[in-house]
Design a protein around this motif. Structure first.
Motif, PDB file in Angstrom:
ATOM      1  N   LEU A  48       0.817  -1.214   0.000  1.00  0.00           N
ATOM      2  CA  LEU A  48       0.000   0.000   0.000  1.00  0.00           C
ATOM      3  C   LEU A  48       0.849   1.263   0.000  1.00  0.00           C
ATOM      4  O   LEU A  48       0.334   2.355  -0.161  1.00  0.00           O
ATOM      5  CB  LEU A  48      -0.959  -0.001   1.188  1.00  0.00           C
ATOM      6  N   ARG A  49       2.150   1.120   0.176  1.00  0.00           N
ATOM      7  CA  ARG A  49       3.057   2.276   0.108  1.00  0.00           C
ATOM      8  C   ARG A  49       3.559   2.537  -1.308  1.00  0.00           C
ATOM      9  O   ARG A  49       4.370   3.429  -1.510  1.00  0.00           O
ATOM     10  CB  ARG A  49       4.247   2.065   1.041  1.00  0.00           C
ATOM     11  N   THR A  50       3.114   1.740  -2.262  1.00  0.00           N
ATOM     12  CA  THR A  50       3.521   1.943  -3.656  1.00  0.00           C
ATOM     13  C   THR A  50       2.358   2.554  -4.433  1.00  0.00           C
ATOM     14  O   THR A  50       1.189   2.365  -4.067  1.00  0.00           O
ATOM     15  CB  THR A  50       3.911   0.613  -4.330  1.00  0.00           C
ATOM     16  N   PRO A  51       2.648   3.280  -5.505  1.00  0.00           N
ATOM     17  CA  PRO A  51       1.557   3.860  -6.301  1.00  0.00           C
ATOM     18  C   PRO A  51       0.583   2.803  -6.833  1.00  0.00           C
ATOM     19  O   PRO A  51      -0.627   3.000  -6.783  1.00  0.00           O
ATOM     20  CB  PRO A  51       2.284   4.570  -7.449  1.00  0.00           C
ATOM     21  N   ILE A  52       1.103   1.689  -7.304  1.00  0.00           N
ATOM     22  CA  ILE A  52       0.232   0.636  -7.819  1.00  0.00           C
ATOM     23  C   ILE A  52      -0.601   0.040  -6.692  1.00  0.00           C
ATOM     24  O   ILE A  52      -1.797  -0.202  -6.848  1.00  0.00           O
ATOM     25  CB  ILE A  52       1.044  -0.460  -8.544  1.00  0.00           C
ATOM     26  N   GLY A  53       0.024  -0.193  -5.558  1.00  0.00           N
ATOM     27  CA  GLY A  53      -0.688  -0.760  -4.421  1.00  0.00           C
ATOM     28  C   GLY A  53      -1.820   0.133  -3.951  1.00  0.00           C
ATOM     29  O   GLY A  53      -2.918  -0.346  -3.652  1.00  0.00           O
TER      30      GLY A  53
END
Length: 98
Positions: A79-84
């Motif tokens: 969730l810390r990634t743009p995709i996530g």
């Protein structure tokens, strides 16, 4: 199939090893004491600190002793990634089959 370590991965291994060794020195913990607390051999800890080489479990054991385990877990949070974040609202499958 394992092959040559990609250059960015080798660089990351060295950087993470240097960060862990710096944390150890900042906390004034000897390699011997770190090895004892992590229940690892001194050569294993030295290899981890000098080269970034070793098992994932050993890395996590050392991170725990140095108070870095929560940060390691957080760094792998998708969730810390743009995709996530973008996919957080979508239905995510339990498995992906090829």
């Amino acid at each position: 199939m394992a092959g040559r370590t990609p250059i960015p991965v080798a660089r990351a291994m060295r950087n993470v090893a240097a960060n862990i060794d710096l944390a150890r020195r900042q906390q004034r913990i000897t390699v011997e004491l770190l090895a004892e607390r992590a229940n690892l051999s001194v050569p294993t800890v030295r290899k981890l600190l000098n080269e970034g080489a070793g098992t994932f479990e050993n890395f996590l054991r050392v991170a725990r002793i140095l108070g870095m385990l929560e940060n390691v877990v957080g760094a792998t949070d998708p969730l810390r990634t743009p995709i996530g974040r973008a996919r957080a609202e979508q239905d995510v499958p339990k498995r992906v089959r090829g």
